[in-house]
Design a protein around this motif. Structure first.
Motif, PDB file in Angstrom:
ATOM      1  N   THR A  40      27.483  -3.805  15.626  1.00 40.72           N
ATOM      2  CA  THR A  40      28.773  -4.439  14.736  1.00 40.72           C
ATOM      3  C   THR A  40      28.171  -5.176  13.689  1.00 40.72           C
ATOM      4  OG1 THR A  40      28.810  -6.456  16.211  1.00 40.72           O
ATOM      5  CG2 THR A  40      30.220  -4.652  17.130  1.00 40.72           C
ATOM      6  N   SER A  44      31.034  -5.317   6.073  1.00 33.26           N
ATOM      7  CA  SER A  44      31.820  -3.954   5.894  1.00 33.26           C
ATOM      8  C   SER A  44      32.632  -3.756   6.879  1.00 33.26           C
ATOM      9  CB  SER A  44      30.758  -2.979   5.631  1.00 33.26           C
ATOM     10  OG  SER A  44      30.067  -2.444   6.857  1.00 33.26           O
ATOM     11  N   ASN A  45      32.584  -4.670   8.123  1.00 31.21           N
ATOM     12  CA  ASN A  45      33.460  -4.217   9.177  1.00 31.21           C
ATOM     13  C   ASN A  45      33.678  -2.782   9.688  1.00 31.21           C
ATOM     14  OD1 ASN A  45      35.093  -6.208  10.808  1.00 31.21           O
ATOM     15  ND2 ASN A  45      36.754  -4.787  10.526  1.00 31.21           N
ATOM     16  N   ARG A  46      32.336  -2.567   9.977  1.00 35.82           N
ATOM     17  CA  ARG A  46      32.039  -1.136  10.689  1.00 35.82           C
ATOM     18  C   ARG A  46      31.147  -1.338  11.898  1.00 35.82           C
ATOM     19  NH1 ARG A  46      29.347   2.500   6.047  1.00 35.82           N
ATOM     20  NH2 ARG A  46      28.296   0.447   5.568  1.00 35.82           N
ATOM     21  N   MET A  48      28.176   0.841  13.473  1.00 31.12           N
ATOM     22  CA  MET A  48      27.151   1.655  12.806  1.00 31.12           C
ATOM     23  C   MET A  48      25.975   2.091  13.705  1.00 31.12           C
ATOM     24  SD  MET A  48      26.807  -0.461   9.347  1.00 31.12           S
ATOM     25  CE  MET A  48      26.169   1.094   8.232  1.00 31.12           C
ATOM     26  N   ASP A  58      22.384   3.379   4.316  1.00 30.65           N
ATOM     27  CA  ASP A  58      23.605   4.221   4.483  1.00 30.65           C
ATOM     28  C   ASP A  58      22.701   5.859   4.894  1.00 30.65           C
ATOM     29  OD1 ASP A  58      25.362   2.133   4.092  1.00 30.65           O
ATOM     30  OD2 ASP A  58      25.623   2.506   1.999  1.00 30.65           O
ATOM     31  N   THR A  64      29.605   6.167  12.225  1.00 29.85           N
ATOM     32  CA  THR A  64      30.145   5.045  11.745  1.00 29.85           C
ATOM     33  C   THR A  64      31.307   5.029  12.335  1.00 29.85           C
ATOM     34  OG1 THR A  64      31.026   5.538   9.595  1.00 29.85           O
ATOM     35  CG2 THR A  64      28.975   4.626   9.621  1.00 29.85           C
ATOM     36  N   PHE A  65      32.139   3.824  12.619  1.00 25.24           N
ATOM     37  CA  PHE A  65      33.590   3.812  12.947  1.00 25.24           C
ATOM     38  C   PHE A  65      34.014   2.562  12.411  1.00 25.24           C
ATOM     39  CE2 PHE A  65      36.553   1.667  15.974  1.00 25.24           C
ATOM     40  CZ  PHE A  65      37.678   2.541  15.656  1.00 25.24           C
ATOM     41  N   SER A  66      35.192   2.808  11.319  1.00 26.23           N
ATOM     42  CA  SER A  66      35.894   1.804  10.546  1.00 26.23           C
ATOM     43  C   SER A  66      37.207   1.799  10.756  1.00 26.23           C
ATOM     44  CB  SER A  66      35.512   2.083   9.120  1.00 26.23           C
ATOM     45  OG  SER A  66      34.382   2.335   8.740  1.00 26.23           O
ATOM     46  N   HIS A 109      31.824   9.885  10.232  1.00 28.43           N
ATOM     47  CA  HIS A 109      32.511   8.674   9.886  1.00 28.43           C
ATOM     48  C   HIS A 109      33.945   8.711  10.451  1.00 28.43           C
ATOM     49  CE1 HIS A 109      29.237   7.514   7.147  1.00 28.43           C
ATOM     50  NE2 HIS A 109      29.206   8.815   6.450  1.00 28.43           N
ATOM     51  N   GLU A 111      37.423   6.569  11.785  1.00 28.58           N
ATOM     52  CA  GLU A 111      38.295   5.644  11.498  1.00 28.58           C
ATOM     53  C   GLU A 111      39.328   5.244  12.400  1.00 28.58           C
ATOM     54  OE1 GLU A 111      39.442   7.356   7.805  1.00 28.58           O
ATOM     55  OE2 GLU A 111      37.940   6.114   6.402  1.00 28.58           O
ATOM     56  N   SER A 112      40.498   4.651  12.020  1.00 30.53           N
ATOM     57  CA  SER A 112      41.447   4.255  12.953  1.00 30.53           C
ATOM     58  C   SER A 112      42.132   5.156  13.485  1.00 30.53           C
ATOM     59  CB  SER A 112      42.601   3.036  12.244  1.00 30.53           C
ATOM     60  OG  SER A 112      43.132   3.574  11.148  1.00 30.53           O
TER      61      SER A 112
END
Length: 313
Positions: A40, A44-46, A48, A58, A64-66, A109, A111-112
């Protein structure tokens, strides 16, 4: 060279300097097992995922999960679990107030929009765990409670709803233990076990009366992947290796403010220790390994590091 190799299969009286300060890796890292690490990262609040043997850049990121900001700010924990309906899923908790489950697909990658379910137990969530076979979720909020969510069907996480709140001062961690069919929970000066009764919306936690007293605020709670008869926990004042059969937790290291500690099945340890600097004094830009090169990501603030695996041992 840092005396980190003492952590591998070491005696209990590990000096505090084992986890302190900077240094190079153990002399020979060529024979250590490679595995993936999920972290965690709060700047970047990801969430990884990296190969342990690659730089945490990178270019080398595996997934990744954002989830975004707001209630998802300051991601505080991550677990990887296996399900019959969705395959591999991730469980996330964020100090901003949210918890959730996301579908770990082939997409690199995420996301929400990959969330299967989310909720806001509030109170600074620090961990979330899934109870297999019934699909219930238990979260730990550091303001002093566990929250139980029950679904109407194991394959329908979108139906999860709050069914119970259990007081646990300083709640920081929860872990389902399939070897004894109990839930472990760590809080302020205590590690407790709970029986899980009922199914789906009737799921409830019942404190078994078994506990271990700690000197400080409990932080991390993880399996010992090298020994299913033990657990690893941390509190403000050190690291402890729990013997489940005797409910004893002798101190392994007096290093303070270790936010996460994992022993891999190969015997290698890795951890994150708060460095009291940067934008988040409770984090660190470095994941330290006992037998391999440390991994530092410039500008990062890691809070938790986990083995990217679904198994308990």
């Amino acid at each position: 060279m840092r005396r980190r190799t003492l952590l591998r299969g070491a005696a209990l009286a590990v000096p505090a300097t084992v986890l302190a300060g900077a240094g190079t890796a153990a002399a020979d890292v060529s024979t250590t097992a490679n595995f993936r690490v999920v972290v965690t990262e709060q700047v970047s609040n990801r969430i990884m995922v990296f190969d342990k043997d690659s730089a945490f850049t990178d270019a080398n990121v595996y997934k990744t999960f954002s989830p975004g900001g707001g209630g998802w700010s300051n991601l505080s924990d991550v677990r990887i679990r296996d399900t019959a309906s969705f395959g591999v899923v991730g469980l996330a908790a964020a100090s901003g107030g949210n918890v959730g489950i996301w579908n770990v697909t082939d997409e690199k990658h995420q996301e929400s929009n990959d969330l299967l379910w989310s909720a806001a137990p509030g109170g600074n969530p620090h961990a979330a765990e899934r109870i297999p076979d019934i699909g219930a979720i238990v979260t730990a909020s550091s303001h002093g409670y566990l929250t139980v969510y029950g679904p109407t069907a194991v394959s329908r996480p979108e139906t999860l709803a709050k069914v119970q709140t259990v007081s646990l001062p300083g709640a920081h961690g929860v872990l389902w233990d399939p070897t004894i069919n109990r839930l472990w929970a760590i809080g302020d000066k205590t590690l407790r076990t709970y029986e899980v009764t009922g199914t789906y919306r009737n799921t409830r936690l019942r404190y078994t009366g078994q506990s271990i007293t700690l000197p400080g605020l409990g932080h991390d709670l993880q399996p010992d992947y090298s020994d299913p008869g033990r657990l690893w926990i941390t509190d403000t004042y050190g690291i402890y290796r729990v013997v489940k059969s005797t409910m004893q937790a002798p101190k392994y290291s007096s290093s303070r403010r270790v936010k996460s500690f994992v022993r891999h099945s190969s015997g290698e340890d890795f951890w994150v220790q708060a460095d009291d600097t940067g934008s988040r004094t409770w984090g660190s830009p470095t994941v330290v390994f006992s037998q391999s090169d440390d991994r530092t990501r410039s500008g990062a603030e890691f809070y938790k590091a986990r083995w990217y695996a679904t198994s308990f041992h």
